[in-house]
Design a protein around this motif. Structure first.
Motif, PDB file in Angstrom:
ATOM      1  N   PRO A   8     -10.723  16.226 -23.461  1.00 19.72           N
ATOM      2  CA  PRO A   8     -11.747  17.060 -22.816  1.00 19.72           C
ATOM      3  C   PRO A   8     -11.224  17.603 -21.489  1.00 19.72           C
ATOM      4  CG  PRO A   8     -12.265  14.741 -22.495  1.00 19.72           C
ATOM      5  CD  PRO A   8     -11.033  14.781 -23.355  1.00 19.72           C
ATOM      6  N   VAL A   9     -10.706  18.824 -21.515  1.00 20.48           N
ATOM      7  CA  VAL A   9      -9.958  19.373 -20.378  1.00 20.48           C
ATOM      8  C   VAL A   9     -10.811  19.460 -19.116  1.00 20.48           C
ATOM      9  CG1 VAL A   9      -8.711  21.412 -19.546  1.00 20.48           C
ATOM     10  CG2 VAL A   9      -8.423  20.639 -21.915  1.00 20.48           C
ATOM     11  N   THR A  10     -12.055  19.854 -19.253  1.00 19.34           N
ATOM     12  CA  THR A  10     -12.876  20.084 -18.049  1.00 19.34           C
ATOM     13  C   THR A  10     -13.244  18.787 -17.347  1.00 19.34           C
ATOM     14  OG1 THR A  10     -14.801  20.206 -19.519  1.00 19.34           O
ATOM     15  CG2 THR A  10     -13.827  22.287 -18.789  1.00 19.34           C
ATOM     16  N   THR A  11     -13.204  17.631 -18.056  1.00 19.54           N
ATOM     17  CA  THR A  11     -13.597  16.362 -17.432  1.00 19.54           C
ATOM     18  C   THR A  11     -12.468  15.348 -17.352  1.00 19.54           C
ATOM     19  OG1 THR A  11     -14.370  15.524 -19.591  1.00 19.54           O
ATOM     20  CG2 THR A  11     -15.990  16.647 -18.174  1.00 19.54           C
ATOM     21  N   ALA A  12     -11.320  15.635 -17.937  1.00 19.90           N
ATOM     22  CA  ALA A  12     -10.214  14.680 -17.941  1.00 19.90           C
ATOM     23  C   ALA A  12      -9.667  14.464 -16.532  1.00 19.90           C
ATOM     24  CB  ALA A  12      -9.097  15.179 -18.859  1.00 19.90           C
ATOM     25  N   THR A  13      -9.071  13.307 -16.320  1.00 20.91           N
ATOM     26  CA  THR A  13      -8.448  13.022 -15.030  1.00 20.91           C
ATOM     27  C   THR A  13      -7.197  13.870 -14.863  1.00 20.91           C
ATOM     28  OG1 THR A  13      -7.046  11.267 -15.935  1.00 20.91           O
ATOM     29  CG2 THR A  13      -9.261  10.639 -15.150  1.00 20.91           C
ATOM     30  N   ASP A  14      -6.745  14.012 -13.625  1.00 19.83           N
ATOM     31  CA  ASP A  14      -5.528  14.776 -13.369  1.00 19.83           C
ATOM     32  C   ASP A  14      -4.340  14.177 -14.110  1.00 19.83           C
ATOM     33  OD1 ASP A  14      -6.971  16.439 -11.737  1.00 19.83           O
ATOM     34  OD2 ASP A  14      -6.266  15.562  -9.854  1.00 19.83           O
ATOM     35  N   ARG A  15      -4.286  12.860 -14.158  1.00 21.30           N
ATOM     36  CA  ARG A  15      -3.177  12.202 -14.850  1.00 21.30           C
ATOM     37  C   ARG A  15      -3.190  12.531 -16.340  1.00 21.30           C
ATOM     38  NH1 ARG A  15      -1.921   5.653 -14.732  1.00 21.30           N
ATOM     39  NH2 ARG A  15      -0.028   5.745 -16.017  1.00 21.30           N
ATOM     40  N   ARG A  16      -4.382  12.528 -16.946  1.00 22.22           N
ATOM     41  CA  ARG A  16      -4.475  12.851 -18.374  1.00 22.22           C
ATOM     42  C   ARG A  16      -4.116  14.305 -18.626  1.00 22.22           C
ATOM     43  NH1 ARG A  16      -3.396  13.180 -22.572  1.00 22.22           N
ATOM     44  NH2 ARG A  16      -4.455  12.729 -24.528  1.00 22.22           N
ATOM     45  N   LEU A  17      -4.497  15.188 -17.721  1.00 19.75           N
ATOM     46  CA  LEU A  17      -4.142  16.597 -17.881  1.00 19.75           C
ATOM     47  C   LEU A  17      -2.633  16.794 -17.814  1.00 19.75           C
ATOM     48  CD1 LEU A  17      -6.769  18.689 -15.865  1.00 19.75           C
ATOM     49  CD2 LEU A  17      -6.476  18.559 -18.339  1.00 19.75           C
ATOM     50  N   ARG A  18      -1.984  16.111 -16.859  1.00 20.00           N
ATOM     51  CA  ARG A  18      -0.524  16.240 -16.750  1.00 20.00           C
ATOM     52  C   ARG A  18       0.157  15.756 -18.022  1.00 20.00           C
ATOM     53  NH1 ARG A  18      -1.543  14.640 -11.327  1.00 20.00           N
ATOM     54  NH2 ARG A  18      -1.123  12.455 -11.864  1.00 20.00           N
TER      55      ARG A  18
END
Length: 609
Positions: free
Chosen positions: A80-90
């Motif tokens: 879930p891109v809009t709510t994911a943590t910065d670490r998960r997005l990276r």
């Protein structure tokens, strides 16, 4: 667009992106929703400012940390891109979804080798991988995207690659971790037709071979036609049409989609056909482009551009005129004879002190009121020839005769009167205008240089009239270039070229940086100005469809030489040289089935079939 049972790899629901401005806010993306199945291909199409790139950046969460306000749901490979943590997005970026940007030179670091940058992209997501393993992966990725001799070229720097090879290297970087989705944002805009076809073929092959999904963002429906299964058409941040690409292109429902299709230049439409259609529209009062800050009335009469006055700086030169003696009425305005332009390369791949000819024995005549198209791939010598004609370069051999006088060896002081009669419109309106100078001053600079005695008020009046003539407002005189769109900046560049009432205008890739609808508006403007002022054009471009629709005659250049020439219809309908046929076969077409047939033909040719 997704299958009934399989979960989509990309799911967007009610995405909205709002950017704050000095006087309020702008909604760039306004509640769009779409899905992409695993292994599917989606095209997102629209003009500049339609919101397509803003939506694409949201898939990677790249608006995070900016002032943009993003709402809705975006899910990529279950994240879930809009709510994911910065670490998960990276972790998601590169692993699950990778992006290929428009300009590879702004995405690749000029001080690091291609291999170092690929290795870095791999080890960010595979920290336990050894250097040898990462390097082997980089070589494999370069080989996968068709870079020749990848084990050696992995040590090359970006400047040692051509534009097409840099784009391939950028795709290779995106593939380092085998992402589930490849997002390509205008990946072929700056490339010539053959390289564009190669990149689109590559993306199609990779999708089929690796089973990944593809999202292709473009302003040109012809680019996406043969590369995607489904298409979204965006306007003002909204999706105005969607569906199977064949259905949308064959029977578009929305007027905006139909307008985009009509604006796409086509190699099967001749100059005469296009001009007949444009003139009919002008007669009906539907073709006058909208002016910034207000619409020009349908069929509004053009503002007259006053004739250039005699020079106060050099009356003797003007009395004689730059051409010396008056040429016969039927004489060519420009004659180029056996022109060669040699450069010497010291060091590098070509060896020490190696000579090569960027222009090699080129000859042609150009008469008043004609348009000569010069077409060829990047590096074919088109722009060098244009600079030789303008005497920005002095040719090594041959002659350039303008208005009956050989200007090849004239000293600079005697070239000055000619500068008013020969002008150029450059490719990139963003770099051809001084960002610190109001556009009125930029347009009027030629008058101040050529006619030093003309009063400032008169210069301002003439600039205002010319601004109005090219579809802008006289009140824009004191605005700076950043206040205008790309198409408006190119109109400003055209006005600057016309302020001295030249006889010859060289247009060097004047629309390649513009989206198709803006491109169409600029081409219509050039047509109108040619009709009104009997202008003579040399139109340099790599886009064969654009060249056909503006040119009376065409020169095809390859490696500095003219390999084919003739009237536009003959060159396009009955080409005699294999290179011309290859260029035409690489031109994008709007029929998806025809596009895929041409792709299959290119594959057979590549295999030597």
């Amino acid at each position: 667009m997704s299958g009934a049972t399989e979960r989509p790899v990309v799911a967007v629901r009610d995405l909205r992106i709002v950017f704050p401005t000095l006087d309020g806010e702008v909604t760039a993306v306004d509640g769009i929703s779409f899905e992409v199945p695993a292994g599917g291909a989606l095209g997102i199409v629209g003009e500049s400012g339609s919101g397509k790139s803003a939506a694409a950046l949201a898939l990677l969460g790249l608006h995070r940390g900016s002032r943009a306000r993003v709402s809705g749901e975006v899910e990529v490979a279950g994240v879930p891109v809009t709510t994911a943590t910065d670490r998960r997005l990276r972790a998601m970026r590169g692993n699950d979804i990778a992006m290929v940007f428009q300009d590879p030179m702004s995405s690749l670091h000029p001080q690091y080798t291609i291999g170092n940058q690929l290795v870095e992209a791999y080890r960010v997501h595979r920290p336990n991988a050894s250097s040898a393993e990462a390097r082997a992966r980089a070589v494999e990725s370069l080989e996968r995207v068709g870079i020749p001799n990848p084990a050696r070229r992995v040590n090359s720097f970006p400047h040692e690659f051509s534009g097409g090879m840099r784009q391939r290297a950028l795709i290779a970087m995106g593939l380092m971790c085998d992402p589930k989705v490849l997002l390509a944002d205008e990946p072929t805009t700056a490339l010539d037709v053959t390289v564009q076809a190669q990149i689109l073929d590559l993306l199609d092959d990779l999708r089929r071979d690796l089973g990944m999904s593809l999202i292709l963002v473009s302003h040109d429906l012809a680019v996406v036609a043969g590369s995607v299964d489904d298409v979204l058409v965006m306007q003002h941040g909204k999706i105005v049409e969607r569906g199977d690409v064949r259905t949308v292109l064959a029977a578009p429902r929305h007027p905006y989609t139909r307008a985009l299709l009509a604006a796409v230049p086509r190699v099967d439409v001749s100059r005469a056909q296009r001009r007949a259609r444009v003139r009919a529209e002008r007669a009906g009062g539907t073709a006058r482009p909208a002016r910034a800050g207000g619409a020009a009335g349908p069929g509004a009469p053009p503002a007259a551009v006053p004739p250039a006055p005699a020079s106060a700086a050099d009356p003797a030169a003007d009395a004689a005129t730059a051409s010396g003696v008056e040429a016969p009425p039927d004489a060519p305005l420009l004659s180029v004879r056996n022109v060669r332009m040699r450069f010497t390369v010291r060091g590098g791949l070509l060896g020490r002190g190696t000579d090569f000819y960027a222009v090699d024995d080129v000859s042609f005549d150009l008469h008043r009121g004609e348009t000569l198209g010069i077409v060829g791939e990047s590096g074919s010598g088109k722009s060098t020839l244009a600079r030789v004609i303008l005497r920005l370069l002095r040719p090594t051999e041959g002659s350039v005769v303008f208005q009956g006088r050989d200007i090849t060896r004239l000293p600079e002081r005697r070239l000055r009167p000619l500068r008013r009669d020969m002008q150029i419109v450059f490719q990139n309106p963003y770099s051809s205008l001084n960002p610190r100078r109001p556009i009125g001053e930029a347009i009027g600079a030629g008058l101040r240089v050529q006619d030093s005695g003309i009063p400032p008020a008169e210069i301002r009046r003439r600039v205002g009239e010319l601004l109005e003539r090219v579809g802008l407002e006289p009140g824009h005189y004191n605005r700076f270039p950043h206040a205008f769109s790309g198409g408006q900046r190119q109109r400003i560049a055209i006005a600057r070229a016309l302020i001295l009432r030249p006889k010859l205008v060289i247009c060097d890739e004047p629309v390649s940086a513009l989206d198709v609808s803006t491109q169409d508006q600029v081409l219509r403007l050039l047509d109108e100005l040619q009709d009104d002022f009997n202008l003579t054009y040399i139109f340099v471009a790599h886009d064969l469809a654009v060249v056909r629709q503006v040119s009376d005659r065409v020169l095809v250049m390859k490696e500095g030489a003219v390999v084919e020439s003739g009237d536009g219809d003959t060159v396009y309908t009955a080409p005699t040289h294999p290179y011309t046929r290859r260029l035409l076969a690489s031109a994008p077409v709007l029929d998806p089935d025809e596009a895929r047939r041409l792709r299959a033909d290119r594959h057979r040719l590549a295999r030597g079939a």
